[in-house]
Enzyme design. Structure first.
Site, mmCIF file in Angstrom:
data_model
loop_
_atom_site.group_PDB
_atom_site.id
_atom_site.type_symbol
_atom_site.label_atom_id
_atom_site.label_comp_id
_atom_site.label_asym_id
_atom_site.label_seq_id
_atom_site.Cartn_x
_atom_site.Cartn_y
_atom_site.Cartn_z
ATOM 1 N N SER A 170 0.804 -1.230 0.000
ATOM 2 C CA SER A 170 0.000 0.000 0.000
ATOM 3 C C SER A 170 0.834 1.275 0.000
ATOM 4 O O SER A 170 0.310 2.347 -0.311
ATOM 5 C CB SER A 170 -0.940 0.019 1.211
ATOM 6 O OG SER A 170 -0.228 0.194 2.411
ATOM 7 N N LYS A 196 0.909 4.591 6.824
ATOM 8 C CA LYS A 196 0.286 5.433 5.804
ATOM 9 C C LYS A 196 0.928 6.824 5.851
ATOM 10 O O LYS A 196 1.696 7.150 6.752
ATOM 11 C CB LYS A 196 -1.220 5.594 6.037
ATOM 12 C CG LYS A 196 -2.020 4.291 6.090
ATOM 13 C CD LYS A 196 -2.092 3.566 4.758
ATOM 14 C CE LYS A 196 -2.897 2.267 4.881
ATOM 15 N NZ LYS A 196 -2.813 1.461 3.634
#
Length: 233
Positions: free
Chosen positions: A59, A130
């Site tokens: 990701s 993230k």
């Protein structure tokens, strides 16, 4: 020596005395103390200062690759440090990005903790990495006429995006509550991030209290060792 003494069977040497002599060996004591001290220092450092974290998914490609070990600075936001847009953070997504995990039990917990300390395994199945896109009070919108994400009316220059990815195919317009963060992966087409949980409590944002630390460096493999902080080279 008398005849009776000569007939006495030879006694086995005491295993206890052998153990005692082995433990009294200076080299053994030094090696044991050094090992325990190293484990203790490394454990305390990992718990309170810098912790290795294994990248479990794609990701955050191409900034981070699966299997990279990043060093998470746990002191980055203490003593007055502020979370900033663009920071790469590791956070506990339990209750927001993931369900509350079941207790792994004593043995399972020890194995997971040991693996996390040396960077051989994620610290928890609910830990995520993230990039911070919006902080408390920001209005984050996708997208402007050029397809760029805007924060407070200003388009973002996202040079870190995975090659070929659009900033987002999901449309959103959210004002980030105070004390919370809007986070996204750099590989937007392969990232379950704040966009995935728009309809959940908090509107896809995470609490600042859930932030474990800031990922400052790639520490492994050697060929990828580098800083993740802009301007650090």
């Amino acid at each position: 020596m008398t005849e009776s003494d000569a007939q006495l069977p030879e006694r086995d040497r005491s295993s206890g005395s052998e153990w005692g002599r082995w433990w009294r060996s200076r080299s053994v004591r030094v090696w044991t103390v050094s090992l325990l001290s190293t484990v203790l220092v490394f454990g305390l450092t990992s718990a309170y200062v810098v912790q290795p974290f294994v990248i479990p998914s794609g990701s955050m490609e191409g900034t981070l690759q699966v299997g990279d070990r990043v060093l998470v600075n746990k002191l980055a936001y203490r003593f007055g440090g502020e979370i900033r847009r663009g920071d790469v953070i590791v956070f506990d997504g339990a209750g927001t990005f993931a369900a509350e995990p079941e207790e792994p039990g004593l043995f399972g917990g020890l194995l997971r903790t040991a693996g996390a300390v040396v960077g051989l395994a994620p610290a928890s199945g609910t830990d995520y990495v993230k990039r911070v896109i919006g902080i408390g009070g920001d209005r984050v919108v996708c997208c402007d006429a050029q397809g760029r994400i805007e924060v407070n009316g200003e388009p973002l220059d996202e040079s870190y995006l995975y090659p070929g990815d659009e900033p987002s195919t999901v449309r959103f317009d959210i004002e980030v509550p105070e004390g919370r963060l809007w986070v996204m992966g750099d590989h937007r087409s392969d990232s379950a991030d704040s966009r995935e949980y728009l309809g959940a409590s908090g509107g896809g944002t995470i609490s600042e209290d859930k932030v474990i630390g800031r990922a400052d460096w790639i520490g492994w493999p050697p060929s990828r060792m580098s800083s993740l902080r802009s301007g650090d080279g």
